[in-house]
Scaffold this motif. Structure first.
Motif, PDB file in Angstrom:
ATOM      1  N   ASP A   1      94.078  -3.032  38.204  1.00 60.67           N
ATOM      2  CA  ASP A   1      92.885  -3.257  37.391  1.00 60.67           C
ATOM      3  C   ASP A   1      91.695  -3.659  38.257  1.00 60.67           C
ATOM      4  N   VAL A   2      91.939  -4.489  39.264  1.00 60.74           N
ATOM      5  CA  VAL A   2      90.855  -4.905  40.152  1.00 60.74           C
ATOM      6  C   VAL A   2      90.285  -3.706  40.903  1.00 60.74           C
ATOM      7  N   ALA A   3      91.166  -2.836  41.377  1.00 60.30           N
ATOM      8  CA  ALA A   3      90.743  -1.696  42.197  1.00 60.30           C
ATOM      9  C   ALA A   3      89.845  -0.733  41.440  1.00 60.30           C
ATOM     10  N   ASN A   4      89.934  -0.698  40.116  1.00 60.17           N
ATOM     11  CA  ASN A   4      89.141   0.220  39.303  1.00 60.17           C
ATOM     12  C   ASN A   4      87.915  -0.448  38.681  1.00 60.17           C
ATOM     13  N   ALA A   5      87.497  -1.572  39.263  1.00 68.02           N
ATOM     14  CA  ALA A   5      86.397  -2.335  38.675  1.00 68.02           C
ATOM     15  C   ALA A   5      85.102  -1.533  38.612  1.00 68.02           C
ATOM     16  N   GLY A   6      84.805  -0.743  39.655  1.00 70.17           N
ATOM     17  CA  GLY A   6      83.572   0.030  39.648  1.00 70.17           C
ATOM     18  C   GLY A   6      83.521   1.032  38.518  1.00 70.17           C
ATOM     19  N   GLU A   7      84.624   1.729  38.302  1.00 70.90           N
ATOM     20  CA  GLU A   7      84.701   2.721  37.236  1.00 70.90           C
ATOM     21  C   GLU A   7      84.671   2.067  35.860  1.00 70.90           C
TER      22      GLU A   7
ATOM     23  N   THR B   1      82.376  -3.205  50.208  1.00 68.70           N
ATOM     24  CA  THR B   1      82.541  -3.939  48.949  1.00 68.70           C
ATOM     25  C   THR B   1      81.380  -3.663  48.003  1.00 68.70           C
ATOM     26  N   LEU B   2      80.171  -3.689  48.516  1.00 75.29           N
ATOM     27  CA  LEU B   2      79.003  -3.390  47.678  1.00 75.29           C
ATOM     28  C   LEU B   2      79.063  -1.957  47.157  1.00 75.29           C
ATOM     29  N   ALA B   3      79.445  -1.037  48.033  1.00 81.95           N
ATOM     30  CA  ALA B   3      79.473   0.376  47.644  1.00 81.95           C
ATOM     31  C   ALA B   3      80.491   0.643  46.548  1.00 81.95           C
ATOM     32  N   GLY B   4      81.567  -0.111  46.521  1.00 82.09           N
ATOM     33  CA  GLY B   4      82.602   0.100  45.523  1.00 82.09           C
ATOM     34  C   GLY B   4      82.339  -0.582  44.196  1.00 82.09           C
ATOM     35  N   HIS B   5      81.268  -1.370  44.127  1.00 81.50           N
ATOM     36  CA  HIS B   5      80.965  -2.133  42.915  1.00 81.50           C
ATOM     37  C   HIS B   5      79.472  -2.031  42.622  1.00 81.50           C
ATOM     38  N   PRO B   6      79.063  -1.062  41.810  1.00 81.16           N
ATOM     39  CA  PRO B   6      77.635  -0.832  41.549  1.00 81.16           C
ATOM     40  C   PRO B   6      76.888  -2.072  41.046  1.00 81.16           C
ATOM     41  N   PHE B   7      77.563  -2.907  40.277  1.00 81.17           N
ATOM     42  CA  PHE B   7      76.901  -4.099  39.740  1.00 81.17           C
ATOM     43  C   PHE B   7      76.640  -5.135  40.836  1.00 81.17           C
ATOM     44  N   LEU B   8      77.341  -5.052  41.966  1.00 83.84           N
ATOM     45  CA  LEU B   8      77.039  -5.905  43.120  1.00 83.84           C
ATOM     46  C   LEU B   8      75.948  -5.267  43.979  1.00 83.84           C
ATOM     47  N   ALA B   9      76.035  -3.954  44.166  1.00 82.33           N
ATOM     48  CA  ALA B   9      75.029  -3.250  44.951  1.00 82.33           C
ATOM     49  C   ALA B   9      73.647  -3.360  44.322  1.00 82.33           C
ATOM     50  N   ALA B  10      73.581  -3.550  42.994  1.00 84.85           N
ATOM     51  CA  ALA B  10      72.306  -3.623  42.281  1.00 84.85           C
ATOM     52  C   ALA B  10      71.620  -4.974  42.437  1.00 84.85           C
ATOM     53  N   LEU B  11      72.305  -5.952  42.990  1.00 80.44           N
ATOM     54  CA  LEU B  11      71.707  -7.268  43.179  1.00 80.44           C
ATOM     55  C   LEU B  11      70.576  -7.203  44.201  1.00 80.44           C
ATOM     56  N   ALA B  12      69.591  -8.072  44.047  1.00 81.16           N
ATOM     57  CA  ALA B  12      68.515  -8.172  45.028  1.00 81.16           C
ATOM     58  C   ALA B  12      69.078  -8.645  46.368  1.00 81.16           C
ATOM     59  N   ASP B  13      68.363  -8.378  47.442  1.00 80.80           N
ATOM     60  CA  ASP B  13      68.835  -8.743  48.778  1.00 80.80           C
ATOM     61  C   ASP B  13      69.134 -10.229  48.894  1.00 80.80           C
TER      62      ASP B  13
END
Length: 285
Positions: free
Chosen positions: A152-158, A27-39
């Motif tokens: 639309d949800v599936a393309n959130a990262g892009e 999930t994190l890998a598919g959404h850069p704005f989530l992966a960018a969050l602090a631990d």
């Protein structure tokens, strides 16, 4: 049956099924704005997601099967706006699970494979009723279920590059609807936290919100009009935001969460406003 019993317990006593590490990392890998969050933010988000998934019921429409990956992707994006908010009462929270009360007016989330065509009607000033079709990627109903298009949800990262996020859009509508009387439409003015932007008076805080939002909305509408009529530069965000104040709030919040840097350059006047609502404790320092 166990999950049903769990829902009736107070949240601090519930024991939701832990989110598997592999599923969380996907999930994190598919959404850069989530992966960018602090631990620490990711840990808090994961906790909210686990309880969100216990609270809500997902229903696939038109033969769509909602998998664990799909449900978690929706949950993570839905819970992102809650991450640093105050309680719905406006008070700071010690238990982050209280933040899920913002979404306490519904249980069902209906996921369609793609966009949905909804039949609408409106009455003009002369009393004439007009019928039309509206293509929807999502819809939030007051005290009712929420609908999303999986395409639309599936393309959130892009789509984050363009400031788009349908999940955040619809769940922000839920924030906007919170505490309103039945039948009152959202107006792009959610309940504000105590001491919003350092303003002690609630009436003055609402006035600051309305004045800032109106000026920004007017500027955006003018930019869209200039692009359409005179070939001016096309605004970055979706022109659906010109529909009304509620849609402007939802569309701009999409960008605020998924592409903060670009949003700050396009809407600098909204940054302190949204920081004051979504992250009030940080905004005051």
């Amino acid at each position: 049956m166990f999950d049903l019993i769990q829902r009736w317990l107070p949240r601090p006593l519930r024991r939701p099924t832990p989110i598997p590490d592999a599923l969380w990392q996907r999930t994190l890998a598919g959404h850069p704005f989530l992966a960018a969050l602090a631990d620490v933010e990711q840990q808090r988000l994961r906790l909210l997601c686990a309880h969100f998934l216990l609270d809500k019921e997902f229903h696939g429409a038109n033969g769509l099967t909602v998998t664990d990956d799909m449900a978690l992707a929706i949950a993570a994006q839905a819970c992102l706006p809650l991450l640093h908010m105050r309680a719905a009462s406006g008070e700071p929270v010690r238990d982050p699970l209280r933040l899920l009360d913002w979404y306490g007016d519904f249980v069902g989330i209906v996921v369609h494979p793609g966009a949905v065509v909804a039949r609408r009607k409106t009455t003009d000033g002369a009393g004439v009723v007009h019928h039309y079709d509206e293509v929807l990627a999502g819809e939030a109903m007051d005290r009712g279920p929420l609908m999303l298009s999986w395409e639309d949800v599936a393309n959130a990262g892009e789509r984050a590059q363009r400031g788009h996020n349908v999940v955040i859009h619809e769940f922000v509508h839920k924030l906007d609807m919170h505490g309103r009387s039945i039948g009152d439409a959202p107006a792009g003015a959610p309940p504000l936290p105590r001491d919003f932007m350092g303003v002690g008076d609630a009436g003055e805080a609402r006035a600051v919100w309305r004045k800032t939002m109106q000026a920004s909305y007017d500027r955006f509408c003018e930019a869209v009009a200039m692009a359409e009529r005179f070939g001016g530069e096309v605004p970055w965000l979706d022109d659906y935001a010109t529909k009304d104040a509620a849609e402007f709030f939802a569309v701009t919040c999409e960008a605020y969460f998924v592409n903060r840097g670009r949003f700050a350059s396009e809407f600098p006047e909204l940054m302190p406003l949204y920081d004051g609502f979504f992250d009030p404790d940080c905004a005051r320092h």
